[in-house]
Every structure is written in structure tokens, then in C-alpha cells.
Design a protein around this motif. Structure first.
Motif, PDB file in Angstrom:
ATOM      1  N   PHE A 243       6.204 -15.353 -18.016  1.00  0.00           N
ATOM      2  CA  PHE A 243       6.935 -14.939 -16.811  1.00  0.00           C
ATOM      3  C   PHE A 243       7.084 -13.409 -16.748  1.00  0.00           C
ATOM      4  O   PHE A 243       8.189 -12.884 -16.589  1.00  0.00           O
ATOM      5  N   VAL A 244       5.972 -12.731 -16.912  1.00  0.00           N
ATOM      6  CA  VAL A 244       6.002 -11.269 -16.921  1.00  0.00           C
ATOM      7  C   VAL A 244       4.905 -10.712 -16.017  1.00  0.00           C
ATOM      8  O   VAL A 244       3.897 -11.364 -15.742  1.00  0.00           O
ATOM      9  N   GLU A 245       5.130  -9.469 -15.582  1.00  0.00           N
ATOM     10  CA  GLU A 245       4.109  -8.680 -14.909  1.00  0.00           C
ATOM     11  C   GLU A 245       3.680  -7.558 -15.844  1.00  0.00           C
ATOM     12  O   GLU A 245       4.251  -7.369 -16.920  1.00  0.00           O
ATOM     13  N   GLN A 246       2.700  -6.802 -15.388  1.00  0.00           N
ATOM     14  CA  GLN A 246       2.129  -5.754 -16.233  1.00  0.00           C
ATOM     15  C   GLN A 246       3.195  -4.772 -16.724  1.00  0.00           C
ATOM     16  O   GLN A 246       3.244  -4.431 -17.903  1.00  0.00           O
ATOM     17  N   GLN A 247       4.066  -4.332 -15.837  1.00  0.00           N
ATOM     18  CA  GLN A 247       5.073  -3.336 -16.212  1.00  0.00           C
ATOM     19  C   GLN A 247       6.047  -3.891 -17.256  1.00  0.00           C
ATOM     20  O   GLN A 247       6.554  -3.133 -18.095  1.00  0.00           O
ATOM     21  N   ASP A 248       6.294  -5.197 -17.223  1.00  0.00           N
ATOM     22  CA  ASP A 248       7.179  -5.802 -18.226  1.00  0.00           C
ATOM     23  C   ASP A 248       6.587  -5.653 -19.633  1.00  0.00           C
ATOM     24  O   ASP A 248       7.315  -5.407 -20.601  1.00  0.00           O
ATOM     25  N   ILE A 249       5.264  -5.815 -19.731  1.00  0.00           N
ATOM     26  CA  ILE A 249       4.603  -5.631 -21.026  1.00  0.00           C
ATOM     27  C   ILE A 249       4.776  -4.186 -21.490  1.00  0.00           C
ATOM     28  O   ILE A 249       5.133  -3.917 -22.646  1.00  0.00           O
ATOM     29  N   PHE A 250       4.542  -3.244 -20.576  1.00  0.00           N
ATOM     30  CA  PHE A 250       4.677  -1.835 -20.926  1.00  0.00           C
ATOM     31  C   PHE A 250       6.088  -1.530 -21.411  1.00  0.00           C
ATOM     32  O   PHE A 250       6.289  -0.833 -22.417  1.00  0.00           O
TER      33      PHE A 250
END
Length: 656
Positions: A243-250
Motif C-alpha cells: 500500500f505504498v507509492e514511489q515517494q513512500d519508499i523514498f
């Protein structure tokens, strides 16, 4: 007292003077000072100086010891004379007088000296790695590696992750490199594979409902070796989240890595996570010639094709008539000398290119007295008198064009032309003569250069020259004079997210489309994006670069079967082939797969940067050679016939 030691060789201080102690360790070196024998005794923790004189009951035994013997000594702690204190050692205020000694392990003549940090061939170092690892620098590198891994683990747990172990024996899976295959005894003719990465298993963990996963994961790839890559195995900090987007990983992994670098930077500057730029893959290739840029170097390359299109420089002008070609400029602040320009041209030739064009700008001193407004009132004769060294043809051409633009009311154009023909920046070099003042001035202004600066030019299809352009950019920054604030530019860790990777590439010879990067990445725009030109499809895929090294790679995953099948279909894999190769994951996606993504950070490369090493083998305990051989253990080895029969295998000897 303990059988082997009461203290380590790093423990004793002035407060221990008078104590009877027991130490064990390796004889680092022996010195004979007028009949008194001094031994630097070394263990994993440090060094203590011990000594014996003829009054010592074991003096005759001490005389026999040699470098790298393992000994135990009992003795009395003495204070060193103030003039003999060694401030470089924590134990430098004391020494131990030997009262008893036992040889725990004698050593033969050494093929590699531990004391002195001498240089040895890599083959020697790896064949006798157990000796090489005794050296202080290697001990420090391996301790650093261990501490970095421990720090990573703690920081991931603090972020709410749990560590899970995925299988080491699995099925073969295309991950961009060759698998190491393992023959199955129970299933003749079939093979397992060592995992290139835990990619599919960590995605399956997300489908299984585990929200946050990490692992210090061993990975195995049969690759050609490089200075920053092992030919067999490596370790990575592997993570995945649901349940994440790219910015969440960053925002999750970025602070973890910044914290690790802060902890072990040893006084070097670490760019704050909030300042890490996000640069598209396309821009990174254009500006830096690589997708792993070193942002400590501020030079940015630029596309200057329009200034050469239809110009008097026939090589570039004709080149630009071909589809897919460009001319790129590498600015070189303070590189404006013919000698430096010739050196860079030779560099390009050494790297396999015909050379590099260049322009450098010098001071046109007489023109500094001339102002645009007074120029408009001057006659041609007055202009010629002002700068008699100038070419009459260019003088006339420039004067006419400037006054024509001014008469037409285009003051901006007139001032630009004035700068080109009569301004303080005089362009020099063969290229400048071929393309003329207007084009060179336009280039200068685009690149933001001035007197004393230069620019270098490469042309063609970018993939053919951008590697050399990137190398040239680094050489230029390394070898040109620096402003005072840039003198210590190496003592910094500079990070950049590289984003918007293309999913596909086209083979220039066959025209076939294949995956350029991770095939499991979610395409930006989803299924709709896959209906257009495949070469325009970008993925939610990202790398993290630090000081010219790729230290992390990841993606938001393609978790929808219809998009996954379409993505593989474009690359030539039908649904049946996808199910055959990735049956476990494809099957799992039928039963409710959450949006998920993750990344993996290369532990070996991170430690290599922190240890300031140029070769990854300096931070690995038992690495392979460049030929992927373990000289110490004798791997790879030839199996005996019984082993081959048990596995139903035959070895076909390579042709001579």
C-alpha cells in the motif's frame, strides 16, 4: 587467571601500572634495541608493546619468536618514560615486562607480510586471505562492514519492519544476469538456481499479508567482474512494503541510509535526505553521461545541437542530418587553455573516440573600452581603428548586422550580436573559426561560461558517446582549478534519486523490443500506457546514486495480471511463457495482490564508499578473483565421477 588472557591488547592504561597481566596475540613485529627485545603484540582489538631483557626468565625463548607467531605472555605493566610515550596507541603510555611466555602457534616463513601494509598482487592477497585479513586496514574495513549491517538492521526495526528469510535454493528466474544453477539429485535433468535476488519471494510476502519486510539478503549472479561488482555473490539490504507509492519508499529508506552514512562518515559531509534531488533517467544521461551521477561534480552537460545544425563545421552539421543524433557540450570552467584542451582531446582518443571538439574563451582586451551605445554612433573606420587586430571581414559583417538589428528596433538581438562580435569574450579554437562569432556566443551564453573557460563537444548517437562524455566530465572537474569552497569536494556524500526509467529498449540491429530494466515494474499510466509506442513507456522504477555509484535500485511493482501479461507480451513473451517462468507469482496475483513496492541497497558498495576504497574486494571477507576463482579454497573444482553419476551429469570439455 584465564588460561589465555586477562586483558586484550587494547585494554591496558597507565592506571594498570604494577599489575600482573596475561596477554595473547600475534607477534606484529620484533625490535632488538641493544639487547632489549621489544615486541608489538597484536590482537583483534589493538597493540601492546611487551619487552624482555636478559634478566627475563624467558629471554632465550623470546629471542626465537618471529612475525605472526601466536604467543601468550605473562608480565608486569610498566610506565613508559615520558619521552617514549606513543601517542598514536591507546596503550602507548605503558609496556609489559615479560615474565613468562608460551608459543601457542608458530608460523612458517610468510608469503605476505602483515606489518607495514605493503602492496601485494591481488592473486597473492586472495590466496592467503587469512593473512591479508590480519592487516590493520582490512580489520578496520571488516569491522566497519559488520557495524554498518548492524546499524541497518536496527534502523529498519525502528521503522516498523521485521526481518524474514527467503529461500536460497529456488527456481531459475531472469533478473538481468546469469543464474548459478544447482543440479537436482532427486529430479534428474532438472536444476535449481541460487537467487539473483529475493524479488519474487518478497512480492509473494506482500500477497501473503506481511506489510513490511526486510532482509540482509545474499544474492548470486554469474556476472563479469568489475571494481564495484563481485562476479559471484553480494549482499543487499532488501525491503518491500504494501500500500505504498514511489515517494513512500523514498521517505522510508532515504532517512535510514542517511542515518547510516551520518553514523560512519568520519567527519565527511553527508547531504541531508531532504536535499536529495529526483532526476529523470533521461536528464541524468544528458547532464552527466550516466544514470549514477557524482553530484559532487557540479558540471552539467547540455544539448547544443541547434548551434551546429547547418553550421560551417561540416562534421557535426552532416552528423545532425541523421536521425537520433545530438551534439552535447561539456562546460569546463577555468579550463580555457589550449594545452588543457589538447589534453582532453587526447583523453577522448584514448577512450576510443576520434576526439573532442573544443572552444575556449579569452579576454578581448581592446573591446572592453567599447560600449554598445557608443558603438551605434561610430563609423566603420572608427570601429576598425578601435580594434585593428580584428578581421576586417568579420568586423564589417558584425557592424552591419548589429546596426541592421538596431535600426529594426530589435535591441535585444543587436546587443547579442554586439557581444558576439565585439564583447569581452573572444572565442578561440578550430570550432570557433568554423561556426563563427554568433554561434559561439550563443553557446557561451547557454553554458554560462566566461573568460578563462572552455567547452568540449561530442556528437553522434548518445549511447555511442555518452559514457566517454561522462568520464570526460569527471576528468575536467578533477583537473581544473577550484574555488576555495570546492577544494575539499571529495569529503562529501552526495545522493540523487534517478527516476522515470524506460521499461523497454529496441535492438538496433534486429528492431526487437525487450525489457531495458526490471520487467516487474508498474508502467506509469498502467495498461493505457502500453497501448502506445513501447519506447515511450516509463516505469515506476528508481535508483539511488551516491558519489558515482549505484547503491540502491527498486520499483513499484506490477501487481495486476492484465498489465503484467501485456507488458511481457510487448517484449515477446506470451501468457503461457509468463506463467511457466513466473507461475508462483502469477498464480498468487489471482487471489488479491495489494499495491506494493520496494528496493534493495547494495551493502558492499555502501561499505566501499564509507571505507574510501576503490575496489569492492577490499570490503568483502573472502572475495573471488577477477576470473571468479577462489584460490584459497580451490573453487570452482572438478567433481569426481561418482558425484556426476549421482547427479546424472556429463561434462563436455570445451573445444580447444
Amino acid at each position: 587467571m584465564h588460561k589465555f588472557r586477562s586483558h586484550t591488547c587494547a585494554d591496558l592504561r597507565k592506571a594498570n601500572v604494577g599489575d600482573i597481566v596475561r596477554l595473547s596475540g600475534w607477534v606484529h613485529r620484533v625490535r632488538d634495541h641493544g639487547g632489549i627485545l621489544f615486541i608489538d603484540l597484536r590482537d583483534h582489538y589493538g597493540v601492546t608493546q611487551v619487552l624482555a631483557d636478559p634478566d627475563s626468565p624467558v629471554f632465550a625463548d623470546v629471542e626465537k619468536v618471529r612475525s605472526e607467531w601466536v604467543i601468550r605472555i605473562d608480565g608486569k605493566v610498566l610506565a613508559r618514560d615520558e619521552t617514549l610515550v606513543n601517542s598514536k596507541l591507546p596503550t602507548g603510555e605503558i609496556e609489559v615486562f615479560i615474565q613468562d611466555m608460551e608459543v601457542l602457534g608458530a608460523a612458517d616463513e610468510l608469503p605476505l607480510m602483515v606489518f607495514g601494509e605493503q602492496e601485494y598482487p591481488e592473486e597473492t592477497r586472495l590466496r592467503y586471505r587469512y593473512l591479508d585479513l590480519r592487516r590493520e586496514k582490512m580489520q578496520e574495513n571488516m569491522k566497519l562492514r559488520s557495524d554498518v549491517v548492524a546499524s541497518m538492521r536496527k534502523r529498519m526495526w525502528d521503522k516498523g519492519f521485521r526481518e524474514y528469510q527467503t529461500p536460497i535454493i529456488t527456481a531459475s528466474s531472469p533478473e538481468g544476469a546469469r543464474d548459478f544453477l544447482v543440479p537436482s539429485r532427486l529430479h534428474p535433468g532438472k536444476f535449481y538456481a541460487l537467487p539473483q535476488a529475493p524479488q519474487q519471494f518478497k512480492q509473494l510476502l506482500m500477497v501473503s499479508g506481511f506489510d513490511k519486510y526486510f532482509q540482509i539478503a545474499p544474492c548470486f549472479r554469474d556476472e563479469d567482474p568489475r571494481s564495484d561488482r563481485s562476479p559471484t555473490d553480494f549482499y543487499q539490504l532488501d525491503m518491500e512494503m504494501s500500500f505504498v507509492e514511489q515517494q513512500d519508499i523514498f521517505d522510508t529508506i532515504g532517512p535510514v541510509l542517511q542515518g547510516v552514512f551520518d553514523e560512519f562518515a568520519d567527519g565527511r559531509k553527508v547531504d541531508a535526505y531532504a536535499d536529495w534531488p529526483q532526476i529523470s533517467y533521461r536528464d541524468s544521461a544528458l547532464w552527466y553521461g550516466t544514470d549514477k551521477p557524482d553530484l559532487r561534480n557540479p558540471i552539467k552537460m547540455q544539448d547544443v545541437s541547434e548551434h551546429f545544425r547547418g553550421s560551417g563545421f561540416a562534421i557535426f552539421a552532416k552528423l545532425l542530418e541523421q536521425e537520433g543524433t545530438e551534439v552535447r557540450a561539456i562546460p569546463a570552467p577555468k579550463g580555457g587553455s589550449r594545452k588543457f584542451c589538447d589534453r582532453m582531446n587526447a583523453f577522448a582518443q584514448k577512450e576510443g573516440l576520434p576526439g573532442m571538439g573544443y572552444i575556449f574563451w579569452r579576454d578581448r582586451k581592446p573591446a572592453r573600452m567599447l560600449r554598445f551605445k557608443e558603438f551605434l554612433t561610430m563609423t566603420f573606420e572608427e570601429i576598425e581603428e578601435h580594434d585593428p587586430a580584428y578581421s576586417k571581414e568579420l568586423l564589417a559583417e558584425g557592424a552591419e548586422r548589429i546596426k541592421t538589428a538596431a535600426s529594426a528596433g530589435d535591441s535585444e538581438r543587436a546587443e547579442f550580436l554586439f557581444d558576439a562580435y565585439f564583447g569581452p569574450h573572444e572565442a578561440a579554437g578550430p570550432l570557433a573559426k568554423n561556426i563563427g562569432p554568433e554561434r559561439t556566443e550563443a553557446i557561451r551564453q547557454q553554458l554560462g561560461l566566461g573568460v578563462g573557460d572552455a567547452a568540449f563537444f561530442l556528437g553522434g548517437k548518445p549511447k555511442a558517446f555518452q559514457r566517454v562524455a561522462g568520464l570526460a566530465r569527471d576528468v575536467i572537474w578533477d583537473e581544473t582549478p577550484k574555488d576555495p569552497e570546492d577544494e575539499n569536494w571529495r569529503a562529501r556524500f552526495a545522493f540523487a534519486w534517478i527516476v522515470d526509467f524506460p521499461i523497454y529498449e529496441q535492438d538496433e540491429e534486429t528492431g526487437e523490443i525487450d525489457f531495458e530494466h526490471n520487467p516487474f515494474s508498474m508502467p506509469q499510466g498502467g495498461l493505457e500506457a502500453l497501448e502506445g509506442d513501447p519506447l515511450n513507456v516509463l516505469g515506476y522504477q528508481y535508483d539511488l546514486a551516491c558519489n558515482g555509484a549505484e547503491i540502491l535500485s527498486g520499483a513499484i511493482r506490477n501487481h495486476k495480471l492484465e498489465i503484467m501479461f501485456k507488458a511481457f507480451e510487448i517484449a515477446g513473451y506470451d501468457e503461457a511463457e509468463v506463467r511457466r517462468r513466473f507461475g508462483g507469482m502469477a498464480g498468487a496475483f489471482h487471489y488479491g495482490a495489494p499495491p506494493h513496492g520496494g528496493c534493495a541497497a547494495g551493502i558492499d558498495r555502501i561499505v566501499m564508499l564509507l571505507a574510501e576504497e576503490d575496489n569492492i574486494r577490499e570490503v568483502m571477507l573472502f572475495p573471488m578473483t577477477q576470473r571468479a576463482e577462489d584460490l584459497m579454497m580451490g573453487a570452482p573444482s572438478v567433481p569426481d565421477n561418482a558425484q556426476l553419476r549421482e547427479l546424472h551429469l556429463r561434462v563436455i570439455e570445451p573445444e580447444a
